[in-house]
Design an enzyme around this catalytic site. Structure first.
Site, PDB file in Angstrom:
ATOM      1  N   ASP A  58     -57.856  48.087  -4.502  1.00 52.73           N
ATOM      2  CA  ASP A  58     -58.388  46.908  -3.814  1.00 52.73           C
ATOM      3  C   ASP A  58     -59.298  47.421  -2.706  1.00 52.73           C
ATOM      4  OD1 ASP A  58     -58.660  44.666  -1.975  1.00 52.73           O
ATOM      5  OD2 ASP A  58     -57.127  43.722  -3.234  1.00 52.73           O
ATOM      6  N   LYS A  84     -64.814  34.338  -7.250  1.00 54.71           N
ATOM      7  CA  LYS A  84     -66.051  33.595  -7.520  1.00 54.71           C
ATOM      8  C   LYS A  84     -65.874  32.176  -8.056  1.00 54.71           C
ATOM      9  CE  LYS A  84     -66.500  35.007 -12.297  1.00 54.71           C
ATOM     10  NZ  LYS A  84     -67.372  35.314 -13.407  1.00 54.71           N
ATOM     11  N   SER A 124     -75.562  34.700  -4.251  1.00 55.18           N
ATOM     12  CA  SER A 124     -75.590  33.668  -5.280  1.00 55.18           C
ATOM     13  C   SER A 124     -76.556  32.569  -4.873  1.00 55.18           C
ATOM     14  CB  SER A 124     -74.181  33.082  -5.415  1.00 55.18           C
ATOM     15  OG  SER A 124     -74.220  31.909  -6.194  1.00 55.18           O
ATOM     16  N   TYR A 148     -66.529  29.089  -1.340  1.00 54.20           N
ATOM     17  CA  TYR A 148     -67.082  30.261  -2.041  1.00 54.20           C
ATOM     18  C   TYR A 148     -68.512  30.526  -1.570  1.00 54.20           C
ATOM     19  CZ  TYR A 148     -69.572  32.760  -5.731  1.00 54.20           C
ATOM     20  OH  TYR A 148     -70.397  33.634  -6.406  1.00 54.20           O
ATOM     21  N   LYS A 152     -70.459  33.752   0.746  1.00 54.99           N
ATOM     22  CA  LYS A 152     -71.681  34.505   0.407  1.00 54.99           C
ATOM     23  C   LYS A 152     -72.684  34.404   1.562  1.00 54.99           C
ATOM     24  CE  LYS A 152     -70.565  35.944  -3.714  1.00 54.99           C
ATOM     25  NZ  LYS A 152     -70.276  37.351  -3.946  1.00 54.99           N
ATOM     26  N   ASN A 178     -78.020  31.394 -12.838  1.00 56.37           N
ATOM     27  CA  ASN A 178     -76.860  31.162 -13.719  1.00 56.37           C
ATOM     28  C   ASN A 178     -76.745  32.261 -14.783  1.00 56.37           C
ATOM     29  OD1 ASN A 178     -77.466  28.538 -12.443  1.00 56.37           O
ATOM     30  ND2 ASN A 178     -75.734  27.852 -13.657  1.00 56.37           N
ATOM     31  N   ASN A 197     -65.121  26.752 -16.557  1.00 58.66           N
ATOM     32  CA  ASN A 197     -65.773  25.721 -15.738  1.00 58.66           C
ATOM     33  C   ASN A 197     -67.263  25.665 -16.046  1.00 58.66           C
ATOM     34  OD1 ASN A 197     -63.493  25.071 -14.082  1.00 58.66           O
ATOM     35  ND2 ASN A 197     -63.769  27.080 -13.127  1.00 58.66           N
ATOM     36  N   ASN A 198     -67.790  26.787 -16.478  1.00 60.75           N
ATOM     37  CA  ASN A 198     -69.251  26.887 -16.633  1.00 60.75           C
ATOM     38  C   ASN A 198     -69.688  26.525 -18.045  1.00 60.75           C
ATOM     39  OD1 ASN A 198     -68.717  29.560 -14.516  1.00 60.75           O
ATOM     40  ND2 ASN A 198     -69.957  27.816 -13.899  1.00 60.75           N
TER      41      ASN A 198
HETATM   42  P1  NAD Z   1     -66.031  39.016 -12.143  1.00 59.90           P
HETATM   43  O1  NAD Z   1     -64.856  38.293 -11.595  1.00 59.90           O
HETATM   44  O2  NAD Z   1     -66.155  39.164 -13.614  1.00 59.90           O
HETATM   45  O3  NAD Z   1     -66.155  40.446 -11.465  1.00 59.90           O
HETATM   46  C1  NAD Z   1     -65.692  40.712 -10.160  1.00 59.90           C
HETATM   47  C2  NAD Z   1     -64.825  41.955 -10.243  1.00 59.90           C
HETATM   48  O4  NAD Z   1     -64.345  42.266  -8.922  1.00 59.90           O
HETATM   49  C3  NAD Z   1     -63.603  41.769 -11.136  1.00 59.90           C
HETATM   50  O5  NAD Z   1     -63.528  42.852 -12.031  1.00 59.90           O
HETATM   51  C4  NAD Z   1     -62.416  41.774 -10.154  1.00 59.90           C
HETATM   52  O6  NAD Z   1     -61.261  42.323 -10.742  1.00 59.90           O
HETATM   53  C5  NAD Z   1     -62.964  42.623  -9.030  1.00 59.90           C
HETATM   54  N1  NAD Z   1     -62.376  42.355  -7.698  1.00 59.90           N
HETATM   55  C6  NAD Z   1     -62.192  41.147  -7.104  1.00 59.90           C
HETATM   56  N2  NAD Z   1     -61.682  41.325  -5.877  1.00 59.90           N
HETATM   57  C7  NAD Z   1     -61.561  42.661  -5.682  1.00 59.90           C
HETATM   58  C8  NAD Z   1     -61.085  43.467  -4.615  1.00 59.90           C
HETATM   59  N3  NAD Z   1     -60.637  42.928  -3.471  1.00 59.90           N
HETATM   60  N4  NAD Z   1     -61.088  44.811  -4.765  1.00 59.90           N
HETATM   61  C9  NAD Z   1     -61.537  45.376  -5.904  1.00 59.90           C
HETATM   62  N5  NAD Z   1     -61.987  44.661  -6.949  1.00 59.90           N
HETATM   63  C10 NAD Z   1     -61.999  43.325  -6.835  1.00 59.90           C
HETATM   64  O7  NAD Z   1     -67.340  38.278 -11.562  1.00 59.90           O
HETATM   65  P2  NAD Z   1     -68.855  38.443 -11.987  1.00 59.90           P
HETATM   66  O8  NAD Z   1     -69.267  37.218 -12.693  1.00 59.90           O
HETATM   67  O9  NAD Z   1     -69.091  39.764 -12.593  1.00 59.90           O
HETATM   68  O10 NAD Z   1     -69.520  38.373 -10.539  1.00 59.90           O
HETATM   69  C11 NAD Z   1     -69.791  39.531  -9.800  1.00 59.90           C
HETATM   70  C12 NAD Z   1     -70.301  39.126  -8.431  1.00 59.90           C
HETATM   71  O11 NAD Z   1     -71.438  38.294  -8.581  1.00 59.90           O
HETATM   72  C13 NAD Z   1     -69.298  38.334  -7.597  1.00 59.90           C
HETATM   73  O12 NAD Z   1     -69.405  38.749  -6.261  1.00 59.90           O
HETATM   74  C14 NAD Z   1     -69.771  36.910  -7.768  1.00 59.90           C
HETATM   75  O13 NAD Z   1     -69.419  36.119  -6.650  1.00 59.90           O
HETATM   76  C15 NAD Z   1     -71.261  37.080  -7.862  1.00 59.90           C
HETATM   77  N6  NAD Z   1     -71.925  35.992  -8.612  1.00 59.90           N
HETATM   78  C16 NAD Z   1     -71.514  35.691  -9.876  1.00 59.90           C
HETATM   79  C17 NAD Z   1     -72.121  34.645 -10.566  1.00 59.90           C
HETATM   80  C18 NAD Z   1     -71.680  34.274 -11.953  1.00 59.90           C
HETATM   81  O14 NAD Z   1     -71.989  33.172 -12.406  1.00 59.90           O
HETATM   82  N7  NAD Z   1     -70.988  35.122 -12.686  1.00 59.90           N
HETATM   83  C19 NAD Z   1     -73.150  33.908  -9.959  1.00 59.90           C
HETATM   84  C20 NAD Z   1     -73.548  34.258  -8.676  1.00 59.90           C
HETATM   85  C21 NAD Z   1     -72.927  35.310  -8.005  1.00 59.90           C
HETATM   86  C1  UD1 Z   2     -71.749  26.860 -11.036  1.00 61.64           C
HETATM   87  C2  UD1 Z   2     -71.163  26.920  -9.651  1.00 61.64           C
HETATM   88  C3  UD1 Z   2     -72.067  27.788  -8.775  1.00 61.64           C
HETATM   89  C4  UD1 Z   2     -72.250  29.169  -9.385  1.00 61.64           C
HETATM   90  C5  UD1 Z   2     -72.820  29.008 -10.794  1.00 61.64           C
HETATM   91  C6  UD1 Z   2     -72.916  30.374 -11.423  1.00 61.64           C
HETATM   92  C7  UD1 Z   2     -69.995  24.776  -9.407  1.00 61.64           C
HETATM   93  C8  UD1 Z   2     -69.998  23.437  -8.736  1.00 61.64           C
HETATM   94  N1  UD1 Z   2     -71.046  25.576  -9.127  1.00 61.64           N
HETATM   95  O1  UD1 Z   2     -72.987  26.212 -10.933  1.00 61.64           O
HETATM   96  O2  UD1 Z   2     -71.518  27.936  -7.487  1.00 61.64           O
HETATM   97  O3  UD1 Z   2     -73.147  29.943  -8.616  1.00 61.64           O
HETATM   98  O4  UD1 Z   2     -71.942  28.169 -11.561  1.00 61.64           O
HETATM   99  O5  UD1 Z   2     -72.978  30.380 -12.780  1.00 61.64           O
HETATM  100  O6  UD1 Z   2     -69.080  25.136 -10.136  1.00 61.64           O
HETATM  101  N2  UD1 Z   2     -71.909  21.206 -17.288  1.00 61.64           N
HETATM  102  C9  UD1 Z   2     -71.508  20.228 -18.164  1.00 61.64           C
HETATM  103  N3  UD1 Z   2     -70.281  20.344 -18.745  1.00 61.64           N
HETATM  104  C10 UD1 Z   2     -69.442  21.408 -18.515  1.00 61.64           C
HETATM  105  C11 UD1 Z   2     -69.881  22.419 -17.624  1.00 61.64           C
HETATM  106  C12 UD1 Z   2     -71.105  22.285 -17.014  1.00 61.64           C
HETATM  107  O7  UD1 Z   2     -72.227  19.250 -18.397  1.00 61.64           O
HETATM  108  O8  UD1 Z   2     -68.336  21.445 -19.061  1.00 61.64           O
HETATM  109  C13 UD1 Z   2     -73.245  21.096 -16.664  1.00 61.64           C
HETATM  110  C14 UD1 Z   2     -73.229  21.039 -15.145  1.00 61.64           C
HETATM  111  O9  UD1 Z   2     -73.116  19.725 -14.678  1.00 61.64           O
HETATM  112  C15 UD1 Z   2     -74.593  21.677 -14.822  1.00 61.64           C
HETATM  113  C16 UD1 Z   2     -74.812  22.687 -15.954  1.00 61.64           C
HETATM  114  O10 UD1 Z   2     -73.965  22.261 -17.015  1.00 61.64           O
HETATM  115  O11 UD1 Z   2     -75.612  20.717 -14.878  1.00 61.64           O
HETATM  116  C17 UD1 Z   2     -74.426  24.107 -15.575  1.00 61.64           C
HETATM  117  O12 UD1 Z   2     -73.116  24.103 -15.039  1.00 61.64           O
HETATM  118  P1  UD1 Z   2     -72.358  25.474 -14.636  1.00 61.64           P
HETATM  119  O13 UD1 Z   2     -72.459  26.426 -15.751  1.00 61.64           O
HETATM  120  O14 UD1 Z   2     -71.007  25.103 -14.151  1.00 61.64           O
HETATM  121  O15 UD1 Z   2     -73.265  26.062 -13.452  1.00 61.64           O
HETATM  122  P2  UD1 Z   2     -73.700  25.406 -12.055  1.00 61.64           P
HETATM  123  O16 UD1 Z   2     -73.278  24.009 -11.950  1.00 61.64           O
HETATM  124  O17 UD1 Z   2     -75.138  25.689 -11.863  1.00 61.64           O
END
Ligand code: NAD
Ligand code: UD1
Length: 345
Positions: A58, A84, A124, A148, A152, A178, A197-198
């Protein structure tokens, strides 16, 4: 040159490790595997044909982190580690502030002690909040709307203060839009816990039969077809953006924020349609209520990254859907031990 990758076993981290190795860097990964599996790093080793030094640690554990810095000649850090999930951050704000902020402070203290002052930080687009002023520029107002996003934003401010205090620091704040898609091998990809969720992982799980139907969150926005528009970016393009940012910070000092997106927006219905086209599978969906906190339109102005980093995304929406789908159908249960490889090219 040795790069420390925090959170290197995660979704974006694993893809970036591959690009780092391809570019000739030595890497050391530190991850507590709270949201990832060691198997993901094993796959990176298989894909690249290189072994990876990794620590299950960690990054809030200062002593352990110091040991790692004392054992390796680290010259720069790419910092992905953190929590995240937006919804979870609303439920557990203290956990999010503690984990994301304290871990970054600890990391920076150790970097300072070992005179390592090159840092690429995963920020982000969520720092901009629910703005409808598009395309979004780096100078656009920052107004995150959930814990969240605020972690950031706060970390960005901390890092700006750090650079003001000592101009030997060189930091890139990468604001991802995204991230979607997966490595073209289909061996690594996004592995969300529980029901996604995404949008893209949700569609993939409907396509593979794990979920019945997609709910589209609102079809009454002022957009091309009423559904939300986002700037989806292929995770491999994103990973390559980190290499460019790394090259930049190694050459310069100071701190800069960069939008990493494609600059193009796609609606939910357009993503569904692209996915159906590449997979040949019909995605059942229904139109539901708007999701609270969602913006109608969100896409980046990417000219700063193009100009300063000489980087631009190359892959389009169909590549993103194709690669997400390949990963999903090969490993319907992600990295879980129960997952079986059901498809091979
Ligand atoms: P992820 O959860 O797949 O990767 C994050 C990694 O960090 C994981 O492997 C987790 O086990 C590790 N981790 C978490 N807390 C830790 C700690 N305290 N010590 C050591 N390891 C730790 O997420 P991701 O999608 O690869 O995202 C990477 C980064 O990008 C994150 O900071 C996230 O907030 C940022 N980000 C992600 C997205 C997205 O949509 N995926 C969008 C914008 C920003
Ligand atoms: C989400 C996060 C954002 C993060 C981003 C990274 C929320 C509120 N925001 O944003 O903080 O940086 O992901 O990937 O969670 N949608 C549907 N049905 C679904 C899921 C999504 O219609 O089941 C729609 C959403 O309304 C949106 C689009 O698809 O218009 C994309 O959604 P999502 O993938 O969750 O991304 P963000 O909303 O941009």
């Amino acid at each position: 040159m040795t790069i420390l990758v925090t959170g290197g076993a995660g979704y974006i981290g694993t893809h970036t490790c591959i690009e780092l190795i391809k570019a000739g860097y030595d890497i050391v990964v530190v991850d507590n595997f709270s949201n990832s599996k060691p198997e993901a790093l094993e796959r990176v080793c298989e894909i690249t044909g290189h072994n990876i030094i990794s620590y299950k640690t960690d990054i809030q554990n200062k002593q352990e982190l110091e040991k790692i810095f004392s054992q390796h000649n680290i010259e720069a850090v790419i910092h992905f580690a953190g929590l995240k999930a937006v919804g979870e951050s609303v439920q557990l704000p203290l956990t999010y502030y503690q984990t994301n902020i304290m871990s970054t402070l600890t990391l920076c203290e150790v970097m300072k002690k070992y005179d390592v002052k090159n840092l690429v930080f995963s920020s982000s687009a969520t720092v901009y909040g629910a703005t409808d002023q598009v395309p979004i520029l780096e100078e656009s107002p920052l107004n995150p709307v959930n814990p969240y996003g605020r972690t950031k934003h706060m970390i960005e401010e901390v890092l700006r203060d750090l650079v003001k205090s000592d101009n030997n620091w060189s930091i890139a704040l990468l604001r991802y839009f995204n991230p979607v898609g997966a490595h073209e091998s289909g061996e690594i990809g996004e592995d969300p816990t529980g029901i996604p969720n995404n949008l893209m992982p949700y569609i993939s799980q409907v396509a593979v039969g794990k979920l019945e139907s997609l709910q589209v969150f609102g079809a009454d926005y002022k957009t091309v077809d009423g559904t939300g528009v986002r700037d989806y970016i292929h995770v491999v393009d994103l990973a390559q953006g980190h290499i460019k940012a790394l090259e930049k910070i190694i050459d310069t000092n100071g701190i800069e924020a960069y939008n990493l997106g494609t600059g193009n927006g796609y609606s939910v219905l357009q993503v569904i349609s692209a996915f159906e086209k590449v997979s040949g599978i019909k995605i059942p969906y229904s139109i539901g209520e708007r999701r609270p906190g969602d913006a109608a339109l969100c896409y980046a102005d990417v000219s700063k990254a193009k100009e300063d980093l000489k980087w631009g995304a190359r892959k389009g929406i169909e590549d993103m859907c194709q690669d997400s789908w390949r990963w999903q159908r090969k490993y319907p249960n992600g990295y879980s031990q129960k997952s079986i490889k059901i498809y091979s090219n």
